[in-house]
Each structure stands twice: as structure tokens, then as C-alpha cells.
Design an enzyme around this catalytic site. Structure first.
Site, PDB file in Angstrom:
ATOM      1  N   TYR A  77     -44.435 -44.033  41.387  1.00 49.94           N
ATOM      2  CA  TYR A  77     -44.989 -45.361  41.700  1.00 49.94           C
ATOM      3  C   TYR A  77     -44.134 -46.430  41.047  1.00 49.94           C
ATOM      4  O   TYR A  77     -43.715 -46.281  39.891  1.00 49.94           O
ATOM      5  CB  TYR A  77     -46.431 -45.489  41.191  1.00 49.94           C
ATOM      6  CG  TYR A  77     -47.414 -45.396  42.334  1.00 49.94           C
ATOM      7  CD1 TYR A  77     -47.404 -46.352  43.337  1.00 49.94           C
ATOM      8  CD2 TYR A  77     -48.316 -44.351  42.420  1.00 49.94           C
ATOM      9  CE1 TYR A  77     -48.278 -46.262  44.407  1.00 49.94           C
ATOM     10  CE2 TYR A  77     -49.196 -44.263  43.483  1.00 49.94           C
ATOM     11  CZ  TYR A  77     -49.171 -45.229  44.484  1.00 49.94           C
ATOM     12  OH  TYR A  77     -50.024 -45.143  45.539  1.00 49.94           O
ATOM     13  N   GLU A  79     -44.689 -50.216  41.802  1.00 45.69           N
ATOM     14  CA  GLU A  79     -45.088 -51.527  42.331  1.00 45.69           C
ATOM     15  C   GLU A  79     -44.358 -52.619  41.574  1.00 45.69           C
ATOM     16  O   GLU A  79     -44.236 -52.572  40.346  1.00 45.69           O
ATOM     17  CB  GLU A  79     -46.602 -51.712  42.200  1.00 45.69           C
ATOM     18  CG  GLU A  79     -47.350 -50.946  43.272  1.00 45.69           C
ATOM     19  CD  GLU A  79     -48.862 -50.966  43.100  1.00 45.69           C
ATOM     20  OE1 GLU A  79     -49.369 -51.771  42.297  1.00 45.69           O
ATOM     21  OE2 GLU A  79     -49.519 -50.150  43.763  1.00 45.69           O
ATOM     22  N   ASP A 223     -35.170 -60.136  65.097  1.00 41.96           N
ATOM     23  CA  ASP A 223     -35.505 -58.739  64.813  1.00 41.96           C
ATOM     24  C   ASP A 223     -34.392 -57.909  65.462  1.00 41.96           C
ATOM     25  O   ASP A 223     -34.380 -57.689  66.669  1.00 41.96           O
ATOM     26  CB  ASP A 223     -36.871 -58.422  65.426  1.00 41.96           C
ATOM     27  CG  ASP A 223     -37.273 -56.970  65.247  1.00 41.96           C
ATOM     28  OD1 ASP A 223     -36.394 -56.146  64.905  1.00 41.96           O
ATOM     29  OD2 ASP A 223     -38.445 -56.649  65.466  1.00 41.96           O
ATOM     30  N   THR A 249     -35.029 -52.327  61.368  1.00 45.22           N
ATOM     31  CA  THR A 249     -35.334 -50.999  60.864  1.00 45.22           C
ATOM     32  C   THR A 249     -34.015 -50.420  60.358  1.00 45.22           C
ATOM     33  O   THR A 249     -32.941 -50.960  60.628  1.00 45.22           O
ATOM     34  CB  THR A 249     -35.914 -50.091  61.970  1.00 45.22           C
ATOM     35  OG1 THR A 249     -35.049 -50.141  63.096  1.00 45.22           O
ATOM     36  CG2 THR A 249     -37.301 -50.527  62.359  1.00 45.22           C
ATOM     37  N   LYS A 252     -32.514 -45.989  64.007  1.00 47.35           N
ATOM     38  CA  LYS A 252     -31.916 -46.423  65.284  1.00 47.35           C
ATOM     39  C   LYS A 252     -30.378 -46.384  65.199  1.00 47.35           C
ATOM     40  O   LYS A 252     -29.810 -45.406  64.725  1.00 47.35           O
ATOM     41  CB  LYS A 252     -32.451 -47.806  65.675  1.00 47.35           C
ATOM     42  CG  LYS A 252     -33.981 -47.836  65.814  1.00 47.35           C
ATOM     43  CD  LYS A 252     -34.479 -49.076  66.481  1.00 47.35           C
ATOM     44  CE  LYS A 252     -35.973 -49.062  66.709  1.00 47.35           C
ATOM     45  NZ  LYS A 252     -36.795 -49.554  65.628  1.00 47.35           N
ATOM     46  N   ARG A 258     -36.001 -43.592  58.316  1.00 45.14           N
ATOM     47  CA  ARG A 258     -36.999 -44.481  58.908  1.00 45.14           C
ATOM     48  C   ARG A 258     -37.404 -45.508  57.861  1.00 45.14           C
ATOM     49  O   ARG A 258     -37.725 -45.166  56.729  1.00 45.14           O
ATOM     50  CB  ARG A 258     -38.254 -43.688  59.303  1.00 45.14           C
ATOM     51  CG  ARG A 258     -38.082 -42.764  60.467  1.00 45.14           C
ATOM     52  CD  ARG A 258     -37.839 -43.528  61.743  1.00 45.14           C
ATOM     53  NE  ARG A 258     -39.047 -43.953  62.379  1.00 45.14           N
ATOM     54  CZ  ARG A 258     -39.662 -43.269  63.354  1.00 45.14           C
ATOM     55  NH1 ARG A 258     -39.167 -42.118  63.771  1.00 45.14           N
ATOM     56  NH2 ARG A 258     -40.748 -43.730  63.914  1.00 45.14           N
TER      57      ARG A 258
HETATM   58  N1  DSN Z   1     -40.773 -48.171  69.097  1.00 37.66           N
HETATM   59  C1  DSN Z   1     -39.405 -48.588  68.920  1.00 37.66           C
HETATM   60  C2  DSN Z   1     -38.592 -48.367  70.151  1.00 37.66           C
HETATM   61  O1  DSN Z   1     -38.693 -47.308  70.718  1.00 37.66           O
HETATM   62  O2  DSN Z   1     -37.830 -49.229  70.538  1.00 37.66           O
HETATM   63  C3  DSN Z   1     -39.330 -49.980  68.448  1.00 37.66           C
HETATM   64  O3  DSN Z   1     -40.038 -50.077  67.262  1.00 37.66           O
END
Ligand code: DSN
Length: 440
Positions: A77, A79, A223, A249, A252, A258
Site C-alpha cells: 500500500y 497511498e 485522450d 492508457t 494498446k 494495462r
Molecule cells: N475499449 C477500448 C477499445 O477497445 O478501444 C477503449 O478503451
């Protein structure tokens, strides 16, 4: 004391790396003690290995990212923020978080970063909390034109607490129409102009968006979750100099763990940090933060830029073959890692995104049904599929493989009920992927 001197002090004067652990391999312990979950994980690993992953938001993480994400840092932890924690014993996780912050700043050239958001949606929620009051107006892209749930969908907290109004794409070009955004910004006087999308295959014009935000007196947020890897390597226009806040994020195209990340101008640093913790979250996930740091380091290597370029080259190859095979891409092609395919063009009533997703899945080609702009069908059916190149590119697939993948997709999309064809393609896919091992 800077991060690196703290680190060498922690490691001892000879800088030798301590042993990771002399415990037995945790995977074997899991196998023995919880065979049900072990089996689910192993079957999923095999699915990821024995098929072609074209879900545009997915990827295979680097093995070292996986190691950090599965480490004992999950026990801690912490915080607060490095040097200002509400728990003792944070000296080592502080090192990991400081390194993550330094690397994210270096990678994206941001004035301030917060590496604690658990996800992209939570990063966005924290930004709204930091910059807006409940019921303030936000102008963002429509979900069914490529936007995201956390950009004001009525069932998402964003749509619940803020007054989102949405711009759509130009019906002829199927691209963002900056004149429409300007008109809507003048009309609605938003506090925040939000750009970014999860199914938009084109670049964003940040200088024009900045102009619109300045003319209207609102803040500008991007974003960039889908394109962060391309941005990090200079292969996509960079939003950071133009936007007040950028969220992303870390998986990707970025190929990390993640998680979420916020980049902002120094002026918003305190408000953003307060909104993430204690505003939106309690304890940060220190194993995930360490894994983010590992991913940021790898994203700074020259090979990562070559990888991102291959993602783009593969998307162009896929776009060209699909067009030759009679499948129409929304907006006529792509500038990035994804394609949105309009199945209405096949002019057969029964060919929906849902059906083609399932048929391709049966052939071990994985993608997702997706609404296309002005889609007459609902989100669970759709008239489109979304295809992305990052994951298969990670396995080393290049243009010749993507041309083959495009031929398979087209043959199935034209005949989505031909189960014999699906089985034949599945065998061919399995034969092809043997030469392209997954990283873990
Ligand atoms: N759910 C994601 C996507 O597939 O693009 C975006 O957060």
C-alpha cells in the site's frame, strides 16, 4: 537526491542486483493449488497464440512488463505520492514510481505526469474532477462516430455528472469537421473541448483545435489512448504541446501494462494529482506502476520506433488489400493503426458486424464489431468491424502476412455463413502463426 542516486544507494555500493526470489515458480504453485484458474489462463494463452489478434486496442506486453506486473509490489500500500505517503515502508515503491514519472515525462515531453490512474477511463474521470464542476459543459466526439464511453456516454459517470454535448463526423468525408466543432463550441460555450477516439482512423489537427479552444476560452484535452505509441515515436501528430491535458492508457499501441496515465501543463499539476488521489482512487497499484515504468523505458528504444512504423506499414497493406477485395474502409483508409470496415457496402442485409466478428472468430481471426458513423444498426449488432495491426505486428508479421490476412477477412466477410470456409481458414491461420511466436 535524484531517482538514480536513490536507486544506487538502495542497491548497495557495488550496484549488484539482488536475487528476484528463491521461491518456486509461482506459475507451478498456481497450477497445483488452483487448477481451474490455471487452466483458464493457459487456455487464454493458447487462444492468443493460435489465432491472429486484430482487436485494435489489444497487444502482447513485453515479457519484462509482465514480470513487473506479476511482482510482489502488488503487496504494497502506498497511498499518496513519492516522499509523501500515508504508509511506512514505501522507500522502494517510491523508487519505482519516481522512475515511472521521469520516464513518462521524457517519453512524452510533458510538464507534469501522474502515473497512478488504474485505467484510461479513471484517468479521464480524474481530469474532469480536476478541471470541471458538476454540470459544466464538455464538447466531445460522439460514441457512435468513434468516441469513447468515458467521453460522456449517458450510462458512464462522465455523462451522469457533466453536461456533454457531442460532435459527429462530416457525412461526406467521414472525418472530423473542424468547422462543425468551431460552430458547436461557439454555440455551447463548453468549459472543456475533448478530442480523442477509440475508432477513428485519421490524424487530429491540434493547432486548429487549440485555436478553437482559445477563441472559445475553454480548456483542450486529448485522450490519445489508441495512438500513444505512435505519438511517443513521432509517427503521429503530438498533442502534448497544444493540449492542457492529455490522457492515455499504457497498453494498446504503447505495448505496456494495462493502466492509465495523465500528462498535463504544470498549472494543472496540483489539481490533477489531488483528483487522482484522494479524489478518484485510494492505493495506487505499485506493481502496475513498476510495469508502466518498464514499458516507458522500452518505448524509448530505437527498435520501438521501427515497430511503430511497421504497425503503420501493416495497416496500409491491410487497407490496400481489403479495398482490392471489395471491402470499404470508413474515410477511405487510415493514418494510424486501425481500420473501420463498412459492411453495408457488401449490400447484403444479413451481413452485420456481429455476424462477421463471429465468423472471423471461428477462423481464429479476432476483431470486434463496431458501429460506423451514421450506423443504422445498434451497438450490439453494428454495420462494421474494427481491425488493428499492433498485436500481430508485435509477433513479427509484416506486409505479406497482412495481405494474406486481408484476403482471409474478405473471403469470410463476403460469405460469413460458410462454416467450411471458416474451418479451412482456421487451419491456414494455425499453420501461419507457428512462425510468429508470442512474446510470453
Ligand atoms: N475499449 C477500448 C477499445 O477497445 O478501444 C477503449 O478503451
Amino acid at each position: 537526491m535524484n531517482t538514480l542516486s536513490t536507486l544506487s544507494q538502495a542497491l548497495g555500493s557495488d550496484g549488484a542486483l539482488p536475487a528476484w526470489s528463491d521461491q518456486p515458480d509461482p506459475r507451478q504453485i498456481l497450477r497445483e493449488n488452483d487448477p481451474d484458474i490455471y487452466k483458464a489462463i493457459e487456455l487464454e494463452r493458447q487462444r492468443q497464440t493460435n489465432g491472429i489478434e486484430l482487436i485494435a486496442s489489444e497487444n502482447y506486453v513485453f515479457p519484462e512488463v509482465l514480470a513487473a506486473a506479476g511482482s510482489v509490489l502488488t503487496n504494497k500500500y502506498a497511498e499518496g505520492y513519492p516522499g509523501r505517503r500515508y504508509y511506512g515502508g514505501c522507500q522502494y515503491v517510491d523508487i519505482a514510481e519516481k522512475i515511472a514519472i521521469d520516464r513518462a515525462q521524457a517519453l512524452f515531453g510533458a510538464e507534469h505526469v501522474n502515473v497512478q490512474p488504474h485505467s484510461g477511463a479513471q484517468a479521464n474521470a480524474a481530469v474532469y474532477m480536476a478541471l470541471l464542476k458538476p454540470r459544466d459543459t464538455v464538447l466531445a466526439m460522439k460514441l457512435d462516430h468513434g468516441g469513447h464511453l468515458s467521453h460522456g456516454f449517458h450510462l458512464n459517470s462522465s455523462g451522469h455528472y457533466y453536461n456533454f454535448t457531442h460532435y459527429g463526423l462530416n457525412p461526406e468525408t467521414e472525418r472530423i469537421d473542424y468547422d462543425i466543432i468551431r460552430q458547436m463550441a461557439e454555440e455551447h460555450q463548453p468549459q472543456l473541448l475533448l478530442v480523442g477516439a477509440s475508432a477513428y482512423p485519421r490524424h487530429f489537427d491540434y493547432p486548429t483545435l487549440r485555436e478553437i479552444a482559445d477563441e472559445t476560452g475553454c480548456l483542450l484535452m486529448m485522450d490519445m489512448a489508441h495512438v500513444a505509441g505512435l505519438v511517443a515515436t513521432g509517427l503521429h501528430p503530438d498533442p502534448v504541446p497544444y493540449c492542457d491535458v492529455v490522457t492515455t492508457t499504457t497498453h494498446k499501441t504503447l505495448r505496456g501494462t494495462r493502466g492509465g496515465l495523465i500528462l498535463c501543463k504544470e498549472a494543472y499539476a496540483k489539481a490533477i494529482d489531488r483528483a487522482v488521489f484522494p479524489g478518484m482512487q485510494g492505493g495506487p497499484l505499485m506493481h502496475v506502476i513498476a510495469a508502466k515504468a518498464v514499458g516507458f523505458k522500452l518505448a524509448m528504444e530505437a527498435s520501438f520506433k521501427a515497430y511503430q512504423q511497421q504497425i503503420l506499414d501493416n495497416a496500409q497493406a491491410l487497407s490496400a488489400i481489403l479495398q482490392r477485395e471489395g471491402l470499404r474502409s470508413v474515410s477511405g483508409g487510415t493514418d494510424n493503426h486501425l481500420l473501420l470496415i463498412d459492411l453495408n457496402n457488401l449490400a447484403r442485409e444479413e451481413i452485420t458486424g456481429k455476424l462477421v466478428e463471429l465468423s472471423l472468430d471461428n477462423a481464429a481471426i479476432h476483431c470486434n464489431k463496431n458501429m460506423i458513423p451514421f450506423d443504422p444498426r445498434k451497438a450490439m449488432v453494428t454495420s462494421g468491424i474494427r481491425l488493428g495491426t499492433p498485436a500481430a505486428t508485435t509477433r513479427g508479421m509484416k506486409e505479406p502476412q497482412f495481405e494474406q490476412i486481408g484476403r482471409w477477412i474478405a473471403s469470410i466477410a463476403h460469405n460469413p455463413k460458410d462454416t467450411a470456409l471458416q474451418e479451412t481458414v482456421r487451419d491456414e491461420v494455425l499453420a501461419m502463426v507457428q512462425a510468429f511466436p508470442t512474446p510470453a
